[in-house]
Design an enzyme around this catalytic site. Structure first.
Site, PDB file in Angstrom:
ATOM      1  N   CYS A  73      43.211  37.644  38.133  1.00  0.00           N
ATOM      2  CA  CYS A  73      44.266  38.658  38.058  1.00  0.00           C
ATOM      3  C   CYS A  73      45.313  38.443  39.149  1.00  0.00           C
ATOM      4  O   CYS A  73      45.019  37.894  40.225  1.00  0.00           O
ATOM      5  CB  CYS A  73      43.676  40.047  38.247  1.00  0.00           C
ATOM      6  SG  CYS A  73      42.583  40.591  36.940  1.00  0.00           S
ATOM      7  N   GLU A  75      46.679  40.608  41.172  1.00  0.00           N
ATOM      8  CA  GLU A  75      46.424  41.309  42.440  1.00  0.00           C
ATOM      9  C   GLU A  75      45.556  40.474  43.368  1.00  0.00           C
ATOM     10  O   GLU A  75      45.784  40.400  44.565  1.00  0.00           O
ATOM     11  CB  GLU A  75      45.714  42.650  42.176  1.00  0.00           C
ATOM     12  CG  GLU A  75      46.514  43.654  41.376  1.00  0.00           C
ATOM     13  CD  GLU A  75      46.293  43.538  39.882  1.00  0.00           C
ATOM     14  OE1 GLU A  75      46.146  42.401  39.365  1.00  0.00           O
ATOM     15  OE2 GLU A  75      46.269  44.577  39.212  1.00  0.00           O
TER      16      GLU A  75
HETATM   17  N1  THU Z   1      45.230  41.361  34.609  1.00  0.00           N
HETATM   18  C1  THU Z   1      45.746  41.356  35.863  1.00  0.00           C
HETATM   19  O1  THU Z   1      46.362  40.371  36.305  1.00  0.00           O
HETATM   20  N2  THU Z   1      45.576  42.460  36.619  1.00  0.00           N
HETATM   21  C2  THU Z   1      44.890  43.572  36.230  1.00  0.00           C
HETATM   22  O2  THU Z   1      44.643  44.444  37.047  1.00  0.00           O
HETATM   23  C3  THU Z   1      44.483  43.712  34.841  1.00  0.00           C
HETATM   24  C4  THU Z   1      44.501  42.475  34.034  1.00  0.00           C
HETATM   25  C5  THU Z   1      45.382  40.165  33.800  1.00  0.00           C
HETATM   26  C6  THU Z   1      44.093  39.417  33.575  1.00  0.00           C
HETATM   27  C7  THU Z   1      44.403  38.693  32.295  1.00  0.00           C
HETATM   28  O3  THU Z   1      45.092  37.482  32.614  1.00  0.00           O
HETATM   29  C8  THU Z   1      45.350  39.602  31.555  1.00  0.00           C
HETATM   30  O4  THU Z   1      45.857  40.501  32.519  1.00  0.00           O
HETATM   31  C9  THU Z   1      44.694  40.402  30.432  1.00  0.00           C
HETATM   32  O5  THU Z   1      43.552  41.040  30.863  1.00  0.00           O
END
Ligand code: THU
Length: 161
Positions: A73, A75
């Site tokens: 992710c 973050e």
């Molecule tokens: N994702 C994030 O980058 N941050 C979050 O807090 C929620 C989900 C990303 C992970 C994945 O690449 C995409 O969003 C779908 O879940």
């Protein structure tokens, strides 16, 4: 037996324009980072911008992988990079900007559980709250004053002593 209740307050801004200058600029950096997300599988793009006490900003975006769990992710890409490059800097805030190529995302996306846990680690380490700003591609922006609001009863290092 007793019942306990945990409540928290967060701020809802009508748009990024209503944020104070520091937070607006941070969110604009998260927006820019989101545009470089590598999200060919979910088509859900996330950008994050971490503001440090020395004024530096460290950005990240989601990095996906054909082996889905190997991706990370936005973050955590951002906050781990901040920890790697500036290990002794206090983290003041993290702005999170999300969009989807499949739908127009008019409301903020909240950080996933793993990202909450990772942000909480740094908040506990620095003994100072981290402001969490969340935005979709447009519309309302949410602001939480501490990650502990988003992760009550968290597991942390105090259990490991
Ligand atoms: N994702 C994030 O980058 N941050 C979050 O807090 C929620 C989900 C990303 C992970 C994945 O690449 C995409 O969003 C779908 O879940």
């Amino acid at each position: 037996m007793q019942k306990q209740k945990i409540a928290f307050e967060y701020s809802v801004f009508e748009s990024i324009l209503e944020l104070d200058k520091v937070h607006r600029e941070l969110m604009l950096l998260a927006d820019a980072a989101r545009k470089n997300a590598y999200a060919p599988y979910s088509n859900f793009q996330v950008g994050a911008a971490v503001l440090l006490e020395n004024g530096k900003v460290v950005i990240g975006n989601n990095q996906e992988n054909a082996c889905y769990p190997s991706g990370l992710c936005a973050e955590r890409v951002a906050i781990f990079q901040a920890g790697a490059v500036y290990p002794n800097q206090i983290i003041k805030a993290i702005a999170i900007s999300a969009s989807s190529s499949k739908q127009s995302l008019k409301m903020p996306a909240a950080p996933c559980g793993n990202c909450r846990q990772s942000i909480a680690e740094y908040e506990l380490k620095q003994v100072q709250p981290i402001t969490i700003l969340m935005s979709g591609a447009e519309g309302n922006v949410f602001k939480c004053d501490s990650i502990s609001d988003l992760l009550p009863l968290a597991f942390d290092s105090t259990y490991l002593i």
